[in-house]
Design an enzyme around this catalytic site. Structure first.
Site, PDB file in Angstrom:
ATOM      1  N   TRP A  12      -0.924   6.452  45.325  1.00 12.55           N
ATOM      2  CA  TRP A  12       0.124   7.422  44.963  1.00 12.55           C
ATOM      3  C   TRP A  12       0.482   7.364  43.487  1.00 12.55           C
ATOM      4  CZ3 TRP A  12       4.251   6.949  49.467  1.00 12.55           C
ATOM      5  CH2 TRP A  12       3.622   7.247  50.686  1.00 12.55           C
ATOM      6  N   LYS A  13      -0.015   6.362  42.782  1.00 17.20           N
ATOM      7  CA  LYS A  13       0.293   6.206  41.346  1.00 17.20           C
ATOM      8  C   LYS A  13       1.813   6.220  41.133  1.00 17.20           C
ATOM      9  CE  LYS A  13      -4.241   8.011  40.345  1.00 17.20           C
ATOM     10  NZ  LYS A  13      -5.146   8.665  39.419  1.00 17.20           N
ATOM     11  N   HIS A  97      -7.631  -0.670  38.078  1.00 16.08           N
ATOM     12  CA  HIS A  97      -7.732   0.790  37.993  1.00 16.08           C
ATOM     13  C   HIS A  97      -7.943   1.207  36.536  1.00 16.08           C
ATOM     14  CE1 HIS A  97      -6.729   5.021  38.196  1.00 16.08           C
ATOM     15  NE2 HIS A  97      -6.977   4.948  39.480  1.00 16.08           N
ATOM     16  N   GLU A  99      -6.704   3.464  34.829  1.00 15.11           N
ATOM     17  CA  GLU A  99      -5.469   3.737  34.083  1.00 15.11           C
ATOM     18  C   GLU A  99      -4.853   2.439  33.563  1.00 15.11           C
ATOM     19  OE1 GLU A  99      -3.730   6.083  37.196  1.00 15.11           O
ATOM     20  OE2 GLU A  99      -5.249   7.615  36.816  1.00 15.11           O
ATOM     21  N   GLU A 169     -15.057   4.514  40.619  1.00 13.12           N
ATOM     22  CA  GLU A 169     -14.292   5.665  40.144  1.00 13.12           C
ATOM     23  C   GLU A 169     -14.750   6.032  38.743  1.00 13.12           C
ATOM     24  OE1 GLU A 169     -10.317   5.926  42.435  1.00 13.12           O
ATOM     25  OE2 GLU A 169      -9.966   4.717  40.669  1.00 13.12           O
ATOM     26  N   GLY A 175      -8.596  12.636  38.489  1.00 15.02           N
ATOM     27  CA  GLY A 175      -7.533  13.595  38.205  1.00 15.02           C
ATOM     28  C   GLY A 175      -7.988  14.801  37.404  1.00 15.02           C
ATOM     29  N   SER A 215     -11.177  12.716  42.105  1.00 15.99           N
ATOM     30  CA  SER A 215     -11.120  14.099  42.582  1.00 15.99           C
ATOM     31  C   SER A 215     -11.742  14.293  43.960  1.00 15.99           C
ATOM     32  CB  SER A 215     -11.756  15.050  41.561  1.00 15.99           C
ATOM     33  OG  SER A 215     -11.031  14.999  40.338  1.00 15.99           O
ATOM     34  N   GLY A 236      -6.316   9.874  44.894  1.00 21.43           N
ATOM     35  CA  GLY A 236      -5.097  10.032  44.111  1.00 21.43           C
ATOM     36  C   GLY A 236      -4.375  11.305  44.518  1.00 21.43           C
ATOM     37  N   GLY A 237      -4.611  12.368  43.767  1.00 17.23           N
ATOM     38  CA  GLY A 237      -3.909  13.642  43.962  1.00 17.23           C
ATOM     39  C   GLY A 237      -3.820  14.108  45.414  1.00 17.23           C
TER      40      GLY A 237
HETATM   41  P1  PGA Z   1      -7.731  11.430  41.871  1.00 21.08           P
HETATM   42  O1  PGA Z   1      -7.418   9.870  41.560  1.00 21.08           O
HETATM   43  O2  PGA Z   1      -8.116  11.494  43.350  1.00 21.08           O
HETATM   44  O3  PGA Z   1      -6.441  12.131  41.598  1.00 21.08           O
HETATM   45  O4  PGA Z   1      -8.839  11.829  40.991  1.00 21.08           O
HETATM   46  C1  PGA Z   1      -8.192   8.841  42.112  1.00 21.08           C
HETATM   47  C2  PGA Z   1      -7.720   7.512  41.584  1.00 21.08           C
HETATM   48  O5  PGA Z   1      -7.352   7.434  40.396  1.00 21.08           O
HETATM   49  O6  PGA Z   1      -7.718   6.503  42.315  1.00 21.08           O
END
Ligand code: PGA
Length: 256
Positions: A12-13, A97, A99, A169, A175, A215, A236-237
């Site tokens: 969920w970030k 991750h 990020e 990833e 994202g 994605s 994520g999204g």
């Molecule tokens: P995303 O993110 O599905 O929004 O691309 C995946 C993630 O960062 O784990």
């Protein structure tokens, strides 16, 4: 019987207040709380772990955190330890991750300390690896992924190898709406499996789940999840809303 149970994890970030988290997880539990042929994990922010843990009680869904500090405790303002997460009934923790690697300058050596600390506390790491667009375009993808896998898993014993989950990833797919092709993803997943074979031997490597992330959506999931070495998704999204997350769980359940 399938060697590796498919795993769908929602990352969920930095989204959802505690109240938002409870209503989302309620919908998920109501729809798939008893599903056992796919392992489902939700990874809310730290601030929602406790309220989400309560909602998951009695269901088959598991709880994960998005990060942790390798030390067991002490003067690390703003951080949380593996033991604190275990005390909230977390079973998984996302580590490394992209990020965190990019914005918080986490190195492979630091991520390795976290992996070892998580395993020591019976938390299962979901270790994220993946190349940037520039690295892919320069042909460095496999080398980058190899360095990350080898350094991040350094010192992990064979006895704990199957507690590790890897998430491939590609950074350029996170994202962005730009998903890796099934061939691109399967190639890297198979390569990661070969690295795990070198580290832990064939039998154990065959049992480690390797997720795809970047994605992943209901529209592209069936094809990705049908690949031989893709054992689930880190989402994520599409995990922020019950309908798309449930569709992804169903897509994983449909793969035989
Ligand atoms: P995303 O993110 O599905 O929004 O691309 C995946 C993630 O960062 O784990």
């Amino acid at each position: 019987m399938l060697l590796r149970k498919k795993l769908i994890a929602g990352n969920w970030k930095m989204n959802k207040t505690s109240a938002d988290a409870v209503s989302l997880v309620k919908e998920i539990v109501a729809a798939v709380g008893k599903v056992h042929d796919v392992e489902v994990v939700v990874c809310p922010p730290f601030t929602c772990l406790e309220s989400v843990a309560r909602m998951l009680e009695g269901s088959a869904l598991k709880l994960g955190a998005q990060n942790m500090h390798p030390e067991p405790g002490g003067a690390y303002t703003g951080e949380v330890s593996a033991a604190m997460l275990r005390a909230l009934f977390a079973s998984y923790v996302i580590l490394g991750h992209s990020e965190r690697r990019t914005y918080f300058k986490e190195t492979d050596a630091f991520i390795n300390q976290k992996v070892l600390a998580a395993l020591k506390s019976q938390l299962k790491p979901i270790l994220c690896v993946g190349e940037t667009l520039q690295e892919r375009e320069s042909g460095a993808t496999l080398k980058v992924v190899q360095t990350q896998v080898e350094q991040d898993l350094d010192g992990v014993g064979k006895d704990l190898a199957t507690n590790v989950v890897i998430a491939y990833e590609p950074v350029w797919a996170i994202g962005t709406g730009r998903v890796a092709t099934t061939e691109q993803a399967q190639e890297v997943h198979a390569f990661i499996r070969s690295l795990l074979t070198k580290l832990f031997g064939e039998t154990l490597a065959q049992k480690v789940r390797i997720l795809y992330g970047g994605s992943m959506k209901p529209a592209n999931a069936p094809e990705l999840l049908a690949q031989k070495d893709i054992d689930g998704g880190l989402i994520g999204g599409a995990s922020l809303e019950s309908r798309s997350f449930l569709e992804l769980i169903n897509a994983a359940a449909a793969v035989r």
